[in-house]
Design a protein around this motif. Sequence first.
Motif, PDB file in Angstrom:
ATOM      1  N   ASP A   1      24.411  30.820  30.128  1.00 51.90           N
ATOM      2  CA  ASP A   1      24.183  30.461  31.530  1.00 51.90           C
ATOM      3  C   ASP A   1      24.253  28.951  31.730  1.00 51.90           C
ATOM      4  O   ASP A   1      23.846  28.167  30.857  1.00 51.90           O
ATOM      5  CB  ASP A   1      22.809  30.951  31.982  1.00 51.90           C
ATOM      6  CG  ASP A   1      22.716  32.467  32.042  1.00 51.90           C
ATOM      7  OD1 ASP A   1      23.753  33.109  32.277  1.00 51.90           O
ATOM      8  OD2 ASP A   1      21.606  33.005  31.843  1.00 51.90           O
ATOM      9  N   PHE A   2      24.766  28.533  32.898  1.00 49.29           N
ATOM     10  CA  PHE A   2      24.714  27.128  33.282  1.00 49.29           C
ATOM     11  C   PHE A   2      24.795  27.041  34.795  1.00 49.29           C
ATOM     12  O   PHE A   2      25.231  27.977  35.468  1.00 49.29           O
ATOM     13  CB  PHE A   2      25.852  26.324  32.627  1.00 49.29           C
ATOM     14  CG  PHE A   2      27.206  26.522  33.259  1.00 49.29           C
ATOM     15  CD1 PHE A   2      27.718  25.587  34.159  1.00 49.29           C
ATOM     16  CD2 PHE A   2      27.964  27.637  32.972  1.00 49.29           C
ATOM     17  CE1 PHE A   2      28.961  25.764  34.740  1.00 49.29           C
ATOM     18  CE2 PHE A   2      29.216  27.822  33.544  1.00 49.29           C
ATOM     19  CZ  PHE A   2      29.709  26.882  34.432  1.00 49.29           C
ATOM     20  N   GLY A   3      24.363  25.924  35.337  1.00 43.08           N
ATOM     21  CA  GLY A   3      24.444  25.720  36.779  1.00 43.08           C
ATOM     22  C   GLY A   3      23.618  26.749  37.534  1.00 43.08           C
ATOM     23  O   GLY A   3      22.498  27.092  37.150  1.00 43.08           O
TER      24      GLY A   3
ATOM     25  N   ALA B   1      26.950  31.931  36.811  1.00 43.72           N
ATOM     26  CA  ALA B   1      27.901  31.149  36.016  1.00 43.72           C
ATOM     27  C   ALA B   1      27.539  31.164  34.537  1.00 43.72           C
ATOM     28  O   ALA B   1      26.380  30.999  34.163  1.00 43.72           O
ATOM     29  CB  ALA B   1      27.952  29.710  36.528  1.00 43.72           C
ATOM     30  N   GLN B   2      28.552  31.347  33.703  1.00 41.09           N
ATOM     31  CA  GLN B   2      28.379  31.310  32.253  1.00 41.09           C
ATOM     32  C   GLN B   2      29.611  30.671  31.617  1.00 41.09           C
ATOM     33  O   GLN B   2      30.702  30.707  32.179  1.00 41.09           O
ATOM     34  CB  GLN B   2      28.183  32.718  31.671  1.00 41.09           C
ATOM     35  CG  GLN B   2      26.863  33.378  32.041  1.00 41.09           C
ATOM     36  CD  GLN B   2      26.612  34.650  31.248  1.00 41.09           C
ATOM     37  OE1 GLN B   2      27.527  35.256  30.691  1.00 41.09           O
ATOM     38  NE2 GLN B   2      25.351  35.068  31.180  1.00 41.09           N
TER      39      GLN B   2
ATOM     40  N   ALA C   1      29.875  20.726  27.209  1.00 46.58           N
ATOM     41  CA  ALA C   1      29.516  21.882  28.037  1.00 46.58           C
ATOM     42  C   ALA C   1      29.568  21.529  29.523  1.00 46.58           C
ATOM     43  O   ALA C   1      29.237  20.405  29.910  1.00 46.58           O
ATOM     44  CB  ALA C   1      28.129  22.388  27.662  1.00 46.58           C
ATOM     45  N   PRO C   2      29.984  22.465  30.389  1.00 47.10           N
ATOM     46  CA  PRO C   2      30.021  22.192  31.825  1.00 47.10           C
ATOM     47  C   PRO C   2      28.606  22.118  32.400  1.00 47.10           C
ATOM     48  O   PRO C   2      27.679  22.736  31.887  1.00 47.10           O
ATOM     49  CB  PRO C   2      30.779  23.403  32.384  1.00 47.10           C
ATOM     50  CG  PRO C   2      30.476  24.502  31.420  1.00 47.10           C
ATOM     51  CD  PRO C   2      30.409  23.841  30.070  1.00 47.10           C
ATOM     52  N   THR C   3      28.462  21.351  33.460  1.00 42.21           N
ATOM     53  CA  THR C   3      27.162  21.233  34.127  1.00 42.21           C
ATOM     54  C   THR C   3      27.220  21.746  35.561  1.00 42.21           C
ATOM     55  O   THR C   3      26.251  22.292  36.068  1.00 42.21           O
ATOM     56  CB  THR C   3      26.693  19.769  34.135  1.00 42.21           C
ATOM     57  OG1 THR C   3      27.697  18.953  34.746  1.00 42.21           O
ATOM     58  CG2 THR C   3      26.432  19.286  32.711  1.00 42.21           C
ATOM     59  N   SER C   4      28.374  21.584  36.214  1.00 40.89           N
ATOM     60  CA  SER C   4      28.533  22.064  37.593  1.00 40.89           C
ATOM     61  C   SER C   4      29.144  23.457  37.577  1.00 40.89           C
ATOM     62  O   SER C   4      30.161  23.691  36.926  1.00 40.89           O
ATOM     63  CB  SER C   4      29.426  21.122  38.392  1.00 40.89           C
ATOM     64  OG  SER C   4      29.744  21.687  39.661  1.00 40.89           O
ATOM     65  N   SER C   5      28.524  24.380  38.321  1.00 43.04           N
ATOM     66  CA  SER C   5      29.035  25.751  38.366  1.00 43.04           C
ATOM     67  C   SER C   5      29.846  26.002  39.639  1.00 43.04           C
ATOM     68  O   SER C   5      29.996  27.144  40.063  1.00 43.04           O
ATOM     69  CB  SER C   5      27.873  26.745  38.288  1.00 43.04           C
ATOM     70  OG  SER C   5      26.935  26.503  39.331  1.00 43.04           O
TER      71      SER C   5
ATOM     72  N   GLY D   1      35.464  25.686  42.303  1.00 42.63           N
ATOM     73  CA  GLY D   1      36.495  24.976  43.036  1.00 42.63           C
ATOM     74  C   GLY D   1      36.727  23.556  42.545  1.00 42.63           C
ATOM     75  O   GLY D   1      37.755  22.949  42.826  1.00 42.63           O
ATOM     76  N   LEU D   2      35.762  23.026  41.784  1.00 41.13           N
ATOM     77  CA  LEU D   2      35.883  21.674  41.236  1.00 41.13           C
ATOM     78  C   LEU D   2      36.452  21.663  39.824  1.00 41.13           C
ATOM     79  O   LEU D   2      36.648  20.601  39.243  1.00 41.13           O
ATOM     80  CB  LEU D   2      34.503  20.989  41.238  1.00 41.13           C
ATOM     81  CG  LEU D   2      33.834  20.832  42.605  1.00 41.13           C
ATOM     82  CD1 LEU D   2      32.483  20.150  42.457  1.00 41.13           C
ATOM     83  CD2 LEU D   2      34.721  20.049  43.572  1.00 41.13           C
ATOM     84  N   PHE D   3      36.701  22.843  39.253  1.00 42.83           N
ATOM     85  CA  PHE D   3      37.263  22.913  37.899  1.00 42.83           C
ATOM     86  C   PHE D   3      38.680  22.332  37.903  1.00 42.83           C
ATOM     87  O   PHE D   3      39.401  22.431  38.909  1.00 42.83           O
ATOM     88  CB  PHE D   3      37.291  24.348  37.401  1.00 42.83           C
ATOM     89  CG  PHE D   3      35.929  24.898  37.031  1.00 42.83           C
ATOM     90  CD1 PHE D   3      34.790  24.109  37.104  1.00 42.83           C
ATOM     91  CD2 PHE D   3      35.782  26.207  36.604  1.00 42.83           C
ATOM     92  CE1 PHE D   3      33.539  24.602  36.763  1.00 42.83           C
ATOM     93  CE2 PHE D   3      34.543  26.717  36.255  1.00 42.83           C
ATOM     94  CZ  PHE D   3      33.415  25.915  36.341  1.00 42.83           C
ATOM     95  N   PRO D   4      39.108  21.760  36.791  1.00 39.91           N
ATOM     96  CA  PRO D   4      40.425  21.093  36.763  1.00 39.91           C
ATOM     97  C   PRO D   4      41.621  22.031  36.800  1.00 39.91           C
ATOM     98  O   PRO D   4      42.721  21.615  37.140  1.00 39.91           O
ATOM     99  CB  PRO D   4      40.388  20.322  35.434  1.00 39.91           C
ATOM    100  CG  PRO D   4      39.396  21.064  34.594  1.00 39.91           C
ATOM    101  CD  PRO D   4      38.354  21.565  35.539  1.00 39.91           C
TER     102      PRO D   4
END
Length: 247
Positions: free
Chosen positions: A131-133, A137-138, A197-201, A204-207
């Motif tokens: 889990d994150f954000g 989200a995972q 590791a990602p922090t924002s879930s 739409g902001l993913f690259p």
Amino acid sequence: MSLNDSSYQDTLSDLTLEDSVNLLLASIGLEELGLAHLINAEAEKVQYVLGTIEGQTKLEEPPTLADLLAVNSSVDQTLRDIIKKEMLLQFKLEDVLTITTTTTTTSTTTTTSTTTQEPVEAGSAWSDGTDFGTGNAQYTTLGTDETDKTVDLGLGADHTDIGSVRMLRDGTSLLVTISTDTPYTMDQVHLYVDDTAPTSSAPGLFPYKYEVTDPAAYFTAYTFTVDVSGLTGTLYVAAHAHVYQPA
């Protein structure tokens, strides 16, 4: 026969939807047969170099270590190409199997119409992992010793398994394939790949992203090719899909 020949055009005009689907399935089968022959040829190449083919004439000079490594590299590259082709054939098969149509049957006494309704939104699905954000989200990880890994694509808060996310290393690239099982489809997919590791879930902001708006273009699989030559250590992968299901 030219594509412009009237006889060829007449043949095409006589094809029904069922005929077209059968032809597509036959083409997939023939391509699979061709790949099987290629795999067999690569196996015989290795057997020849090792001198293990039954009835084979002994080589005048035994292969050197450099020869064996060169053959191994050639076979490895060919098999990688075959794997890529197999993935495309799988996507083609899944798309063919989801072909639907609107049919109308008319007789002298009754008329029956069947139409396909537009799908309805099912929600967000993520690659199962940590889990994150916020929300459901995972992200998952791909270790330095892992070249091929598949995890579930989980829908909603309870992460119901509705498909898969496959991660495949190919040289300096990472191929990430997001797929849904029948009857689910997607109109948007988003991807995060990094060595942190990602922090924002917020997907739409993913690259990396792929989106369509026409329901007729909704899809069941999509593959991202990501350059990971600048990344080190464990890779962190968060794959997101906006999912639809039949009404």
